[in-house]
Enzyme design. Structure first.
Site, PDB file in Angstrom:
ATOM      1  N   LYS A  15       0.842  -1.206   0.000  1.00  0.00           N
ATOM      2  CA  LYS A  15       0.000   0.000   0.000  1.00  0.00           C
ATOM      3  C   LYS A  15       0.874   1.253   0.000  1.00  0.00           C
ATOM      4  O   LYS A  15       2.093   1.172   0.227  1.00  0.00           O
ATOM      5  CB  LYS A  15      -0.901  -0.023   1.222  1.00  0.00           C
ATOM      6  CG  LYS A  15      -0.143   0.075   2.539  1.00  0.00           C
ATOM      7  CD  LYS A  15      -1.061  -0.145   3.734  1.00  0.00           C
ATOM      8  CE  LYS A  15      -0.268  -0.082   5.025  1.00  0.00           C
ATOM      9  NZ  LYS A  15      -1.097  -0.458   6.183  1.00  0.00           N
ATOM     10  N   TYR A  52      13.985  31.696   3.453  1.00  0.00           N
ATOM     11  CA  TYR A  52      12.808  32.478   3.834  1.00  0.00           C
ATOM     12  C   TYR A  52      12.790  32.777   5.325  1.00  0.00           C
ATOM     13  O   TYR A  52      13.138  31.918   6.139  1.00  0.00           O
ATOM     14  CB  TYR A  52      11.531  31.698   3.493  1.00  0.00           C
ATOM     15  CG  TYR A  52      11.312  31.497   2.010  1.00  0.00           C
ATOM     16  CD1 TYR A  52      11.473  32.557   1.109  1.00  0.00           C
ATOM     17  CD2 TYR A  52      10.914  30.266   1.523  1.00  0.00           C
ATOM     18  CE1 TYR A  52      11.249  32.375  -0.248  1.00  0.00           C
ATOM     19  CE2 TYR A  52      10.682  30.071   0.175  1.00  0.00           C
ATOM     20  CZ  TYR A  52      10.853  31.124  -0.714  1.00  0.00           C
ATOM     21  OH  TYR A  52      10.629  30.941  -2.042  1.00  0.00           O
TER      22      TYR A  52
END
Ligand SMILES: *Cc1c(COP(=O)(O)O)cnc(C)c1O
Length: 414
Positions: free
Chosen positions: A62, A306
């Site tokens: 999965k 940033y």
């Protein structure tokens, strides 16, 4: 069961790991070690040998094979294991297409997630096993009958033994599974399963043992209700229980994280050492690497990234790496993480950005030529495990690897 008309795709073709979209040449990539995967499979095969009955080994694929890339992992595991477990019917059907294309004998394939009645018909036609986990499945009965199948849909009944997720609680058994008798011409009950709640979180398994009792009680009720004669495939053990709770192994193991070379948790490592009297080695299959976009000097006092959260205390040689949270590198690791360059730890400076990481390579290299950074895996004598990155990001390695972008290039090495 997933309700009809929930927007689930009716069409069964799927694309995995980037599909038709070419991964950018200038991006990070994942290296998958086929040898490590084979080794991890052997660890679980060796467990089986210690118990008498032949047990099936199942691989859980999965989450895009735990982020490793289903397209790359499927050809590697298909020949090595007995069962393939998926969440979505689409992935399971893709296995049948893969087998036809390569002329391979079909493996047992099992969908453990939600399935719509339409999808149930498609699975029956393709000989894929489904998990019946709630009474909405009754709806699929008439649907399957109307489809005039050559073979009934093989189903495994999910018993909720204490996880509180999908499955019939003991309370609901056998009250809510009557439809399996009513529609026994289209549902062939071949297995029962459950899932543990906290085998990974503790070293004492009192809760798990209570779950095992509930599993056996629930199984007995079903056997009686359905007058089942044939052998049932019982499966409850994921990686942790497979390793550390021999009583939970039954007929099949459902191994996810450890197949990819990770211990589910430090607690599992401790319990396994006690139970097996030694610790098998698991080898991480995946490495994550990135070629630098640019390497350059920043003068003392320069800000990086940033928010200007980092300021160079001295002239600093930085490498700008074209990888960021878009690719699955967690932003929460900002200010804590390092990567490996030439076998040395290099701190990530400032914030993790959408498509960039900036690292301090002042001491890891002698010039400004392009370099390769390792975000996960080995480099020289240093190792950077997914557990470490997960710790910086206040999460678990399961989440770190499954969030690796499906757009990333994945390369199989031996
Ligand atoms: C994910 C999952 C597994 C595999 O768990 P691991 O800890 O990764 O081995 C097994 N069974 C079910 C039902 C699951 O959802």
């Amino acid at each position: 069961m997933r309700a009809r008309g929930d927007g689930s795709p009716g069409e069964m073709t799927v694309e995995h790991g980037g599909g038709s979209r070419e991964p950018a040449a200038q991006s990070s990539w994942l290296e998958l070690s086929a040898a490590s995967l084979r080794h991890n499979v052997e660890v679980f095969r060796a467990l089986e040998a210690t118990g008498a009955p032949a047990r099936a080994l199942g691989a859980v694929l999965k989450g895009n094979a735990y982020g490793h890339g289903l397209e790359q992992v499927l050809p590697l595991v298909h020949p090595l294991v007995d069962i393939l477990y998926f969440i979505t019917p689409q992935d399971a059907l893709a296995v049948r297409a893969f087998e036809r294309e390569r002329k391979l004998a079909p493996r047992q394939v099992l969908v453990i997630g939600a399935i719509s009645p339409e999808e149930a018909v498609a699975l029956a036609r393709e000989g894929v096993d489904a998990v019946v986990a709630d009474s909405a499945w009754a709806e699929a009965g008439p649907r399957l009958r109307a489809a005039r199948l050559q073979h009934p849909l093989r189903v495994h009944v999910h018993i909720d033994t204490g996880l509180g997720r999908e499955g019939f609680t003991l309370e609901q058994l056998p009250r809510d599974t009557g439809f399996l008798t009513e529609y026994r011409d289209v549902f062939e009950v071949t297995g029962v399963l459950s899932h543990f709640a906290n085998t990974e979180d503790v070293t004492e398994q009192a809760y798990a043992l209570a779950q095992l009792e509930a599993f056996e009680a629930g199984t007995a009720r079903l056997v009686e209700q359905l007058s089942l004669k044939g052998p049932l495939q019982r499966h409850i053990a994921a990686s942790a229980a497979s390793l550390s709770l021999p009583r939970a192994r039954y007929e099949a193991l459902r191994v996810g994280i450890s197949l990819y070379g990770f211990w589910p948790s430090p607690e599992t490592r401790l319990s396994t050492r006690l139970v097996l009297g030694g610790l098998p080695t698991l080898k991480p299959v995946l490495s994550w690497r990135c070629r630098s976009q640019v390497v350059k000097w920043l003068p003392e006092g320069s800000y990086v990234g940033y928010g200007c959260t980092y300021r160079c205390p001295e002239p600093t040689r930085i490498a700008v790496l074209p990888v960021g949270y878009f690719d699955g590198y967690p932003r929460l690791a900002s200010g804590k993480a390092h990567v490996l360059v030439n076998g040395r730890r290099c701190p990530v400076l400032g914030r993790v950005m959408m498509n960039h990481l900036i690292v301090d390579v002042t001491r890891a290299t002698a010039d400004e030529r392009p370099l390769t950074a390792t975000l996960l895996g080995h480099d020289g004598g240093e190792t950077l495990p997914a557990e470490t990155l997960a710790g910086w990001a206040q999460t678990i390695h399961y989440e770190v690897v499954t969030r690796l972008g499906s757009h990333l290039r994945r390369v199989v090495v031996d």
